[in-house]
Design a protein around this motif. Structure first.
Motif, short mmCIF file in Angstrom:
data_model
loop_
_atom_site.label_atom_id
_atom_site.label_comp_id
_atom_site.label_asym_id
_atom_site.label_seq_id
_atom_site.Cartn_x
_atom_site.Cartn_y
_atom_site.Cartn_z
N ARG A 10 -5.32 7.86 -8.79
CA ARG A 10 -4.36 7.33 -7.82
C ARG A 10 -4.27 5.81 -7.96
O ARG A 10 -5.19 5.17 -8.45
CB ARG A 10 -4.77 7.72 -6.40
N GLY A 18 0.79 -1.23 0.00
CA GLY A 18 0.00 0.00 0.00
C GLY A 18 0.82 1.27 0.00
O GLY A 18 0.29 2.37 0.18
N ARG A 19 2.16 1.13 -0.22
CA ARG A 19 3.01 2.32 -0.16
C ARG A 19 2.91 3.18 -1.42
O ARG A 19 3.39 4.32 -1.43
CB ARG A 19 4.48 1.90 0.07
N ASP A 48 -0.14 3.73 -2.97
CA ASP A 48 -1.57 4.01 -3.17
C ASP A 48 -1.87 5.44 -3.57
O ASP A 48 -2.83 5.71 -4.30
CB ASP A 48 -2.37 3.67 -1.90
N ASP A 49 -1.07 6.40 -3.09
CA ASP A 49 -1.36 7.81 -3.37
C ASP A 49 -0.66 8.34 -4.61
O ASP A 49 -0.85 9.51 -4.97
CB ASP A 49 -0.97 8.67 -2.16
N ARG A 50 0.13 7.51 -5.26
CA ARG A 50 0.82 7.97 -6.46
C ARG A 50 -0.17 8.06 -7.63
O ARG A 50 -1.04 7.21 -7.79
CB ARG A 50 1.95 7.01 -6.82
N LEU A 51 -0.03 9.10 -8.46
CA LEU A 51 -0.91 9.28 -9.62
C LEU A 51 -0.36 8.50 -10.81
O LEU A 51 0.85 8.50 -11.07
CB LEU A 51 -1.03 10.76 -9.99
N ALA A 79 -4.48 3.35 -5.90
CA ALA A 79 -5.52 2.55 -5.24
C ALA A 79 -6.78 2.47 -6.09
O ALA A 79 -7.39 1.41 -6.25
CB ALA A 79 -5.86 3.15 -3.88
N GLU A 80 -7.16 3.62 -6.69
CA GLU A 80 -8.34 3.65 -7.56
C GLU A 80 -8.07 2.91 -8.87
O GLU A 80 -8.93 2.21 -9.40
CB GLU A 80 -8.74 5.11 -7.83
#
Length: 455
Positions: free
Chosen positions: A229, A177-178, A180-183, A231-232
């Motif tokens: 992102r 999950g490291r 997850d916030d990357r676009l 995760a999405e």
């Protein structure tokens, strides 16, 4: 084993026991639907030549609002894992009038069945879809280079081996999950389909269905680039891969079979269309709706966008208060298609106490668990439960009797202040006693005009 038949092997006693976990009282209604469900299993075990001759034992439930008619049917459908559709008879119109035609209920039931089967098939391929989505996402995060990879390390490493090592590290970070916030930028499939709305009278809904279906096959699909992102992106890619893995033709075949053999249509407010020729005003129109319902209940073929669906073995459970009209006011042919009549009992104060506390989804349990999310511990004293039941009965008696639904409005008003303050009360333990119930609700119950608007 076919999921549609998994729970059909339950005996009537076992079905009633399962319904008892959620519904208080109404033993006659529970027994009637339990026998109807068991008859489906019996029919499927008959010789083929006799199987099609056995008609479903459709049911009319008679009782005021809020006594559990809908809940009995809905829980039965959930128990049998069957497609379930609730419709109101009063929403349909006679042939020739603008409005929904009765065949639309079968189209809606089929749509529900298709979605149910697709969800089951998707769940079975979920793990594989997640693996494929992960590979696609890693390829986005680590695109292949056009030029050969050169290594500056002393040890000779092939370009592919070096890429695989980096990919494995990315995979570990992705799973942890490291990332997850990357676009990332995705290329997603998108159907180019213009907005179509068919506004017309009865019989034209089917034309709209086929027009949309035809255009979806003609219009080319195109890709659209989206920045999301990680995760999405993972969720979107998993959905796309799962759709590719599901055999839609097989899903539709199974769904139609399930709708035809296991589908349940709950036809509410049947008393609102009870009326025969010779009456005045809307009686003739009501009879028209009944005559339109008749072939659906008797057994006919309905064209849907997924194919033709036979209604011969769909179980119809009708319901109504029948305060003014009676089941005998229905046209004789329709009466004959509902051989089982069940009268539901009005709810008593003791029933209200049991509804608040006994079922697995009891109202008090729901509120306790909701407030637990705010770290607030809520307890109800036994006398408080009895006071709530008493107030609900009083309001039902003095205003409109809406049965157990009154408990929802009473509980909401009772706990309004606590629900509002809950985020500021972490770690608090609150006990609801009879004094608190009367303090919050006694003024409202004494003022009938206020009760009509608040409770």
């Amino acid at each position: 084993m076919n999921p549609a038949t998994t729970n059909l092997t339950l005996t009537p006693a076992q079905i009633v026991a399962e319904l008892d976990r959620y519904i208080v009282g109404q033993e006659k209604a529970k027994r009637a639907v339990a026998i109807a469900l068991r008859n489906r299993w019996r029919r499927q075990n008959l010789p083929l030549e006799l199987r099609d001759e056995v008609a479903p034992k459709n049911i009319i439930m008679i009782g005021p609002t809020g006594v559990g008619k809908t809940e009995v049917a809905r829980r039965l459908a959930k128990l049998s894992q069957a497609p379930f559709l609730k419709v109101e008879a009063s929403k349909y119109t006679e042939v020739g009038y603008v409005g929904r035609d009765v065949e639309s209920m079968i189209r809606d039931l089929t749509e529900l069945s298709v979605n149910m089967v697709k969800a089951e098939m998707t769940a079975r391929v979920q793990e594989r879809a997640e693996q494929l989505a992960e590979e696609r996402l890693l390829d986005v995060l680590l695109p292949r280079r056009a030029e050969p990879f050169s290594s500056s390390s002393l040890e000779e490493v092939t370009p592919d081996a070096s890429r695989e090592t980096t990919k494995d590290k990315l995979r570990q970070q992705l799973r942890a999950g490291r990332l997850d916030d990357r676009l990332v930028e995705l290329e997603m499939q998108q159907q180019s389909l213009p907005m179509i709305e068919v506004l017309s009278g009865q019989g034209m809904e089917e034309m709209g269905i086929h027009l949309k279906d035809m255009l979806s096959n003609i219009m080319p699909s195109r890709t659209k680039r989206r920045k999301v992102r990680v995760a999405e992106a993972r969720r979107l890619l998993t959905q796309e891969e799962a759709q590719k893995l599901v055999d839609m033709d097989e899903a539709v075949t199974q769904a139609i079979r399930r709708a035809e053999n296991s589908g349940i249509v709950f036809l509410d407010e049947l008393d609102k269309v009870a009326g025969r020729e010779g009456g005045h005003g809307p009686d003739v129109s009501r009879e028209g709706v009944q005559r339109d319902l008749l072939p659906i209940v008797e057994g006919s073929s309905v064209t849907t966008k997924y194919g033709v669906v036979r209604t011969d073995h769909i179980l119809f459970i009708a319901a109504g208060a029948f305060h003014i009209a009676k089941p005998s006011d229905l046209i004789p042919e329709l009466q004959g298609r509902f051989p089982i009549r069940v009268e539901l009992d009005p709810l008593t104060r003791d029933d209200f106490v049991r509804i608040l506390t006994e079922p697995r989804n009891a109202l008090i349990t729901q509120y306790v668990e909701l407030l637990k999310t705010e770290q607030v511990t809520l307890r109800f004293a036994a006398e408080a439960v009895e006071a709530i039941a008493e107030i609900a009965m009083q309001v039902n008696t003095s205003t409109e009797n809406i049965g157990a639904r009154r408990l929802y409005t009473v509980m909401e008003k009772l706990l309004e202040q606590i629900s509002f303050d809950a985020p500021d009360l972490p770690g608090k333990e609150l006990t609801i006693d009879a004094a608190y119930v009367h303090a919050r609700l006694s003024d409202i119950t004494r003022d009938q005009d206020l009760s009509r608007y608040i409770l």
